[in-house]
Design a protein around this motif. Structure first.
Motif, mmCIF file in Angstrom:
data_model
loop_
_atom_site.group_PDB
_atom_site.id
_atom_site.type_symbol
_atom_site.label_atom_id
_atom_site.label_comp_id
_atom_site.label_asym_id
_atom_site.label_seq_id
_atom_site.Cartn_x
_atom_site.Cartn_y
_atom_site.Cartn_z
ATOM 1 N N GLY A 1 -62.560 40.355 -31.475
ATOM 2 C CA GLY A 1 -63.223 40.652 -30.260
ATOM 3 C C GLY A 1 -64.674 40.234 -30.324
ATOM 4 N N GLU A 2 -65.204 39.875 -31.313
ATOM 5 C CA GLU A 2 -66.755 39.465 -31.443
ATOM 6 C C GLU A 2 -67.000 37.972 -30.993
ATOM 7 O OE1 GLU A 2 -68.448 40.019 -34.993
ATOM 8 O OE2 GLU A 2 -67.212 38.492 -36.295
ATOM 9 N N ILE A 3 -68.261 37.632 -30.997
ATOM 10 C CA ILE A 3 -68.857 36.362 -30.833
ATOM 11 C C ILE A 3 -69.518 36.329 -31.996
ATOM 12 C CG2 ILE A 3 -70.204 34.698 -29.756
ATOM 13 C CD1 ILE A 3 -69.841 35.960 -26.939
ATOM 14 N N LEU A 4 -69.031 35.450 -33.160
ATOM 15 C CA LEU A 4 -69.796 35.081 -34.328
ATOM 16 C C LEU A 4 -70.532 34.158 -34.391
ATOM 17 C CD1 LEU A 4 -70.282 36.123 -37.473
ATOM 18 C CD2 LEU A 4 -68.309 34.637 -38.053
ATOM 19 N N GLY A 5 -72.065 33.944 -34.352
ATOM 20 C CA GLY A 5 -72.587 32.757 -34.265
ATOM 21 C C GLY A 5 -72.921 32.221 -35.902
ATOM 22 N N VAL A 6 -72.647 30.750 -35.867
ATOM 23 C CA VAL A 6 -72.756 30.005 -37.060
ATOM 24 C C VAL A 6 -74.114 29.343 -36.699
ATOM 25 C CG1 VAL A 6 -71.854 28.494 -38.503
ATOM 26 C CG2 VAL A 6 -70.601 30.240 -37.709
ATOM 27 N N LEU A 7 -75.198 29.630 -37.391
ATOM 28 C CA LEU A 7 -76.431 29.063 -36.931
ATOM 29 C C LEU A 7 -77.181 28.297 -38.062
ATOM 30 C CD1 LEU A 7 -78.090 32.199 -35.489
ATOM 31 C CD2 LEU A 7 -76.203 30.518 -34.460
ATOM 32 N N GLY A 8 -78.045 27.326 -37.781
ATOM 33 C CA GLY A 8 -78.733 26.512 -38.797
ATOM 34 C C GLY A 8 -79.243 25.286 -38.300
ATOM 35 N N PRO A 9 -79.913 24.566 -38.920
ATOM 36 C CA PRO A 9 -80.461 23.218 -38.484
ATOM 37 C C PRO A 9 -79.617 22.052 -38.388
ATOM 38 C CG PRO A 9 -81.476 23.547 -40.602
ATOM 39 C CD PRO A 9 -80.860 25.070 -40.108
ATOM 40 N N ASN A 10 -79.667 21.210 -37.949
ATOM 41 C CA ASN A 10 -78.914 19.825 -37.840
ATOM 42 C C ASN A 10 -78.807 19.663 -39.409
ATOM 43 O OD1 ASN A 10 -78.456 19.842 -35.278
ATOM 44 N ND2 ASN A 10 -80.114 18.768 -35.040
ATOM 45 N N GLY A 11 -77.325 19.220 -39.731
ATOM 46 C CA GLY A 11 -77.105 19.058 -41.210
ATOM 47 C C GLY A 11 -76.934 20.298 -42.184
ATOM 48 N N ALA A 12 -77.139 21.319 -41.723
ATOM 49 C CA ALA A 12 -77.089 22.631 -42.506
ATOM 50 C C ALA A 12 -75.595 22.741 -43.060
ATOM 51 C CB ALA A 12 -77.513 23.902 -42.035
ATOM 52 N N GLY A 13 -74.709 22.087 -42.429
ATOM 53 C CA GLY A 13 -73.252 22.459 -42.987
ATOM 54 C C GLY A 13 -72.232 23.255 -41.867
ATOM 55 N N LYS A 14 -72.761 23.492 -40.728
ATOM 56 C CA LYS A 14 -72.346 24.276 -39.870
ATOM 57 C C LYS A 14 -71.027 23.779 -39.249
ATOM 58 C CE LYS A 14 -75.557 24.226 -36.701
ATOM 59 N NZ LYS A 14 -76.298 23.029 -37.298
ATOM 60 N N THR A 15 -70.785 22.381 -39.154
ATOM 61 C CA THR A 15 -69.495 21.924 -38.440
ATOM 62 C C THR A 15 -68.615 21.810 -39.600
ATOM 63 O OG1 THR A 15 -70.879 20.916 -36.663
ATOM 64 C CG2 THR A 15 -68.895 19.711 -37.299
ATOM 65 N N THR A 16 -68.995 21.333 -40.658
ATOM 66 C CA THR A 16 -67.995 21.395 -41.876
ATOM 67 C C THR A 16 -67.389 22.670 -41.973
ATOM 68 O OG1 THR A 16 -69.312 19.458 -42.926
ATOM 69 C CG2 THR A 16 -67.894 20.745 -44.379
ATOM 70 N N THR A 17 -68.195 23.670 -42.032
ATOM 71 C CA THR A 17 -67.660 25.029 -42.365
ATOM 72 C C THR A 17 -66.487 25.385 -41.229
ATOM 73 O OG1 THR A 17 -69.761 25.766 -43.325
ATOM 74 C CG2 THR A 17 -68.071 27.485 -42.196
#
Length: 332
Positions: free
Chosen positions: A35-51
């Protein structure tokens, strides 16, 4: 009476992933609550999309443990895709494919899809079902991306860099849609490098930098963790060598960061000069403002458009990582 936390429906423990021997993610751990909105944050190239690609089974992890809705994405990918919807950063459809056709196509991938027409109407696309993808505006394409992520009636929706490239009004309209989706019972993982977006939408945030988790908390909790600091924004009345600005402020004890943000960063912007159009941002302790202004005056540097501000999530990220996340901040 304090309510108990929502149940955890996804966990990532010590995730690692490399491409051609180059690490993209080295140590990421997080949990997602229903039920939450979890933000995965960081600069470009930090590994967010891979995660999030490892979280949804689109990438095979090198190491670590991942479980989503009781399933291992690497082993149970087909079953997981029936319960998780994704809108990826580089999503693009054939130019001639009509919006309605895209919804029908994506709906055919699921055992129990939503009514695509009803979903489109709810997201403001009811009048554009016959419009080819190339004929949709940026905001309409983002609405269609959300619809395609939701057409399978998912329990979890992963939205990656949803508002990149949108104008301010389209961004706010998209934020309203995300909140509506959450209110309809869908748990959301929102990947973004926009701190204002995360501060507005997210119940909790995971800050990732250089492939590792820097901090996890609510937006307010992260801001509070660096509270007691101060942000001072100003411009200089005349063009000044950057070195002179640095020397004027180097004796300010509580100054933690000096950043110069040109209005347009590019080849024509000199890194050695601060112009009256450049914004000077100072971050530091609570007692930083007075000494900083006094130091500028002693050096004969006249500050204008001076504004002291409260800490934001952007400031918390800078304090915790020493780096910026949003592309609007450019180091001169």
């Amino acid at each position: 009476m304090t309510s108990s936390p929502a149940p955890v429906i996804a966990q990532v423990e010590h995730l690692a992933k490399s491409y051609g021997g180059v690490p993209a993610v080295t140590d990421v751990s997080l949990e997602l609550r229903r039920g939450e909105i979890l933000g995965v944050l960081g600069p470009n190239g930090a590994g967010k999309t891979t995660t999030v690609e490892c979280l949804t089974g689109l990438r095979v992890r090198d190491a670590g443990r991942v479980e989503v809705l009781g399933l291992d994405p690497a082993r149970d990918g087909a079953a997981l895709r029936q319960r998780v919807g994704c809108q990826l950063q580089e999503s693009e459809l054939p130019a001639k494919l009509r919006a309605g056709e895209a919804l029908d196509l994506y709906g055919s991938f699921y055992d129990d899809p939503a009514d695509g027409r009803e979903l489109a109407a709810r997201l403001g696309l009811g009048g554009h079902l016959d419009t080819p993808y190339a004929g949709l505006s940026g905001g309409q394409k983002q609405r269609l991306s959300i619809a395609l992520a939701l057409v399978g009636n998912p329990e979890v929706a992963v939205l990656d860099e949803l508002t990149t490239g949108l104008d301010p009004q389209a961004r706010r309209d998209t934020w309203d849609l995300i909140e509506q989706v959450r209110d309809d019972g869908v748990t959301i993982v929102l990947v973004t490098h926009f701190m204002d977006e995360a501060e507005r939408l997210c119940d909790r945030v995971v800050l990732i930098d250089q492939g590792e988790v820097v901090a996890t908390d609510t937006p307010a909790g992260l801001i509070a963790s660096v509270q007691g600091g101060q942000v001072l924004r100003l411009r200089l009345a005349t063009t000044t060598p950057r070195r002179a600005l640095d020397e004027a402020l180097q004796a300010v004890d509580e100054l933690a960061e000096l950043r110069v943000t040109p209005p347009q960063a590019g080849p024509e912007t000199s890194p050695t000069v601060v112009t009256p159009e450049d914004e000077v941002v100072l971050r530091g302790g609570r007692e930083m403002v007075g000494p900083a202004l006094l130091a500028l005056a002693r050096a004969g540097l006249e500050p204008v458009d001076v504004a002291a501000e409260r800490m934001t999530l952007e400031d918390a990220f800078v304090t915790l990582t020493g780096r910026t996340a949003s592309p609007s901040y450019q180091e001169a």
